[in-house]
Design an enzyme around this catalytic site. Sequence first.
Site, PDB file in Angstrom:
ATOM      1  N   SER A 143      47.302  29.005  68.799  1.00 59.15           N
ATOM      2  CA  SER A 143      47.700  29.107  67.383  1.00 59.15           C
ATOM      3  C   SER A 143      49.215  29.171  67.348  1.00 59.15           C
ATOM      4  O   SER A 143      49.849  29.606  68.332  1.00 59.15           O
ATOM      5  CB  SER A 143      47.124  30.385  66.771  1.00 59.15           C
ATOM      6  OG  SER A 143      47.798  30.691  65.564  1.00 59.15           O
ATOM      7  N   TYR A 156      45.826  39.519  67.489  1.00 66.82           N
ATOM      8  CA  TYR A 156      45.474  38.096  67.384  1.00 66.82           C
ATOM      9  C   TYR A 156      46.589  37.246  67.990  1.00 66.82           C
ATOM     10  O   TYR A 156      46.331  36.355  68.808  1.00 66.82           O
ATOM     11  CB  TYR A 156      45.224  37.713  65.926  1.00 66.82           C
ATOM     12  CG  TYR A 156      44.876  36.253  65.752  1.00 66.82           C
ATOM     13  CD1 TYR A 156      43.801  35.681  66.434  1.00 66.82           C
ATOM     14  CD2 TYR A 156      45.638  35.426  64.929  1.00 66.82           C
ATOM     15  CE1 TYR A 156      43.492  34.332  66.288  1.00 66.82           C
ATOM     16  CE2 TYR A 156      45.332  34.083  64.772  1.00 66.82           C
ATOM     17  CZ  TYR A 156      44.257  33.540  65.459  1.00 66.82           C
ATOM     18  OH  TYR A 156      43.956  32.206  65.325  1.00 66.82           O
TER      19      TYR A 156
HETATM   20  N1  LIG Z   1      41.968  28.184  60.733  1.00 68.90           N
HETATM   21  C1  LIG Z   1      43.221  28.440  61.113  1.00 68.90           C
HETATM   22  O1  LIG Z   1      44.131  28.588  60.271  1.00 68.90           O
HETATM   23  C2  LIG Z   1      43.545  28.521  62.575  1.00 68.90           C
HETATM   24  C3  LIG Z   1      44.895  28.487  62.941  1.00 68.90           C
HETATM   25  C4  LIG Z   1      45.226  28.574  64.290  1.00 68.90           C
HETATM   26  C5  LIG Z   1      44.220  28.682  65.232  1.00 68.90           C
HETATM   27  N2  LIG Z   1      42.906  28.706  64.844  1.00 68.90           N
HETATM   28  C6  LIG Z   1      41.897  28.843  65.888  1.00 68.90           C
HETATM   29  O2  LIG Z   1      40.978  27.780  65.763  1.00 68.90           O
HETATM   30  C7  LIG Z   1      39.735  28.147  66.381  1.00 68.90           C
HETATM   31  C8  LIG Z   1      38.594  27.718  65.480  1.00 68.90           C
HETATM   32  O3  LIG Z   1      38.639  28.442  64.280  1.00 68.90           O
HETATM   33  P1  LIG Z   1      38.352  27.788  62.859  1.00 68.90           P
HETATM   34  O4  LIG Z   1      39.598  27.815  62.083  1.00 68.90           O
HETATM   35  O5  LIG Z   1      37.609  26.515  63.017  1.00 68.90           O
HETATM   36  O6  LIG Z   1      37.422  28.935  62.221  1.00 68.90           O
HETATM   37  P2  LIG Z   1      35.835  28.997  61.955  1.00 68.90           P
HETATM   38  O7  LIG Z   1      35.432  27.901  61.028  1.00 68.90           O
HETATM   39  O8  LIG Z   1      35.570  30.415  61.586  1.00 68.90           O
HETATM   40  O9  LIG Z   1      35.196  28.661  63.374  1.00 68.90           O
HETATM   41  C9  LIG Z   1      35.096  29.616  64.414  1.00 68.90           C
HETATM   42  C10 LIG Z   1      34.001  29.154  65.347  1.00 68.90           C
HETATM   43  O10 LIG Z   1      33.908  30.121  66.405  1.00 68.90           O
HETATM   44  C11 LIG Z   1      32.555  30.519  66.505  1.00 68.90           C
HETATM   45  N3  LIG Z   1      32.430  31.906  66.909  1.00 68.90           N
HETATM   46  C12 LIG Z   1      32.924  33.000  66.270  1.00 68.90           C
HETATM   47  N4  LIG Z   1      32.551  34.115  66.912  1.00 68.90           N
HETATM   48  C13 LIG Z   1      31.797  33.694  67.985  1.00 68.90           C
HETATM   49  C14 LIG Z   1      31.112  34.375  69.008  1.00 68.90           C
HETATM   50  N5  LIG Z   1      31.108  35.731  69.089  1.00 68.90           N
HETATM   51  N6  LIG Z   1      30.440  33.654  69.931  1.00 68.90           N
HETATM   52  C15 LIG Z   1      30.416  32.310  69.870  1.00 68.90           C
HETATM   53  N7  LIG Z   1      31.053  31.594  68.914  1.00 68.90           N
HETATM   54  C16 LIG Z   1      31.724  32.302  67.978  1.00 68.90           C
HETATM   55  C17 LIG Z   1      31.956  30.334  65.113  1.00 68.90           C
HETATM   56  O11 LIG Z   1      30.563  30.070  65.185  1.00 68.90           O
HETATM   57  P3  LIG Z   1      29.382  31.134  64.922  1.00 68.90           P
HETATM   58  O12 LIG Z   1      29.814  32.028  63.802  1.00 68.90           O
HETATM   59  O13 LIG Z   1      28.206  30.242  64.597  1.00 68.90           O
HETATM   60  O14 LIG Z   1      29.191  31.840  66.212  1.00 68.90           O
HETATM   61  C18 LIG Z   1      32.667  29.056  64.669  1.00 68.90           C
HETATM   62  O15 LIG Z   1      31.973  27.931  65.123  1.00 68.90           O
HETATM   63  C19 LIG Z   1      39.833  29.657  66.633  1.00 68.90           C
HETATM   64  O16 LIG Z   1      40.097  29.879  68.007  1.00 68.90           O
HETATM   65  C20 LIG Z   1      41.035  30.089  65.800  1.00 68.90           C
HETATM   66  O17 LIG Z   1      41.673  31.221  66.342  1.00 68.90           O
HETATM   67  C21 LIG Z   1      42.559  28.621  63.536  1.00 68.90           C
END
Ligand SMILES: NC(=O)c1ccc[n+]([C@@H]2O[C@H](COP(=O)([O-])OP(=O)(O)OC[C@H]3O[C@@H](n4cnc5c(N)ncnc54)[C@H](OP(=O)(O)O)[C@@H]3O)[C@@H](O)[C@H]2O)c1
Length: 270
Positions: A143, A156
């Site tokens: 991130s 985080y």
């Molecule tokens: N969105 C942003 O602004 C942003 C910015 C920078 C980095 N990121 C990073 O991008 C990545 C993806 O996030 P996203 O933005 O796509 O958010 P998201 O839509 O909430 O996706 C998160 C994913 O992780 C899975 N997950 C969460 N807890 C889990 C667990 N205990 N075991 C297995 N899977 C789990 C969730 O699936 P289930 O709930 O079905 O398990 C979901 O598929 C993350 O690493 C986040 O830190 C996001």
Amino acid sequence: MATQAGKGTALVTGASSGIGAVYADRLARRGYDLILVARDVERLNSLADRLKTETGRHVETIGADLTVKADVRRIEERLRADRGITMLVNNAGVGATASLIDSNVDELEKMIALNVTALTRLTAAVVPGLVERGNGIVINISSIVALSPETLNGTYSGTKAYVLNLTQSLHHEVGGKGVQLQAVLPGATSTAFWDRAGLAVEHLPQQIVMTAEDMVDAALAGLDHGELVTIPSLPDAADWERFNSARQQLQPNLSHKLPAARYTSGAATA
Ligand SMILES: NC(=O)c1ccc[n+]([C@@H]2O[C@H](COP(=O)([O-])OP(=O)(O)OC[C@H]3O[C@@H](n4cnc5c(N)ncnc54)[C@H](OP(=O)(O)O)[C@@H]3O)[C@@H](O)[C@H]2O)c1
């Protein structure tokens, strides 16, 4: 849509929504078979059904909670045993927006288990086989908060700095052995992440929020360019290069037999 054969299998964690679901889509269209991992198996299965129909690729789903040791071990075993796996996308992760003193420390520990411990164990499970076969890709979703500890929650930020450091270190270790590493540093991306982290994405200035589709397409373009670190929002890649080379320039002076003069001269002034 036409697909290429022979890319092997990509295992994508956190593929049930957001960025991971877009990776699954794009990788299937690039010709990868998929293993999709998350807790919500229903969502995984419906994505898998769509991708099988639209791309003709083989798509398997595995329900796993990557904060639960036994579940992580199951995925590790698969990564070690399945020689068809050519790519790991460590995407599953959670964030937080509250300050440390306002946070539930048990939740922070869970975040570390997912963002750091599971990612490390899965990477350690897959890399030896990729090195042995002289071929493979590991994409780690970090991130921009890795570079900005003052933004959002410090734990985080720390977990994402860990992901960046681990990726840079692994590149140093195995980059010359046929394994391609990439750390992706998304800025604010429009996904369920924000609701889960306690701040609705609608409350962010919309000019800083990217769609998950644009973010993943940019990250994959960075991968195609062979970038070790991809920051999809950053207009001038030279800004990152300057930052990284300033860090590297510190290296020769980070460890010496004697303390720096400013900590010793005038020490006798009591
Ligand atoms: N969105 C942003 O602004 C942003 C910015 C920078 C980095 N990121 C990073 O991008 C990545 C993806 O996030 P996203 O933005 O796509 O958010 P998201 O839509 O909430 O996706 C998160 C994913 O992780 C899975 N997950 C969460 N807890 C889990 C667990 N205990 N075991 C297995 N899977 C789990 C969730 O699936 P289930 O709930 O079905 O398990 C979901 O598929 C993350 O690493 C986040 O830190 C996001």
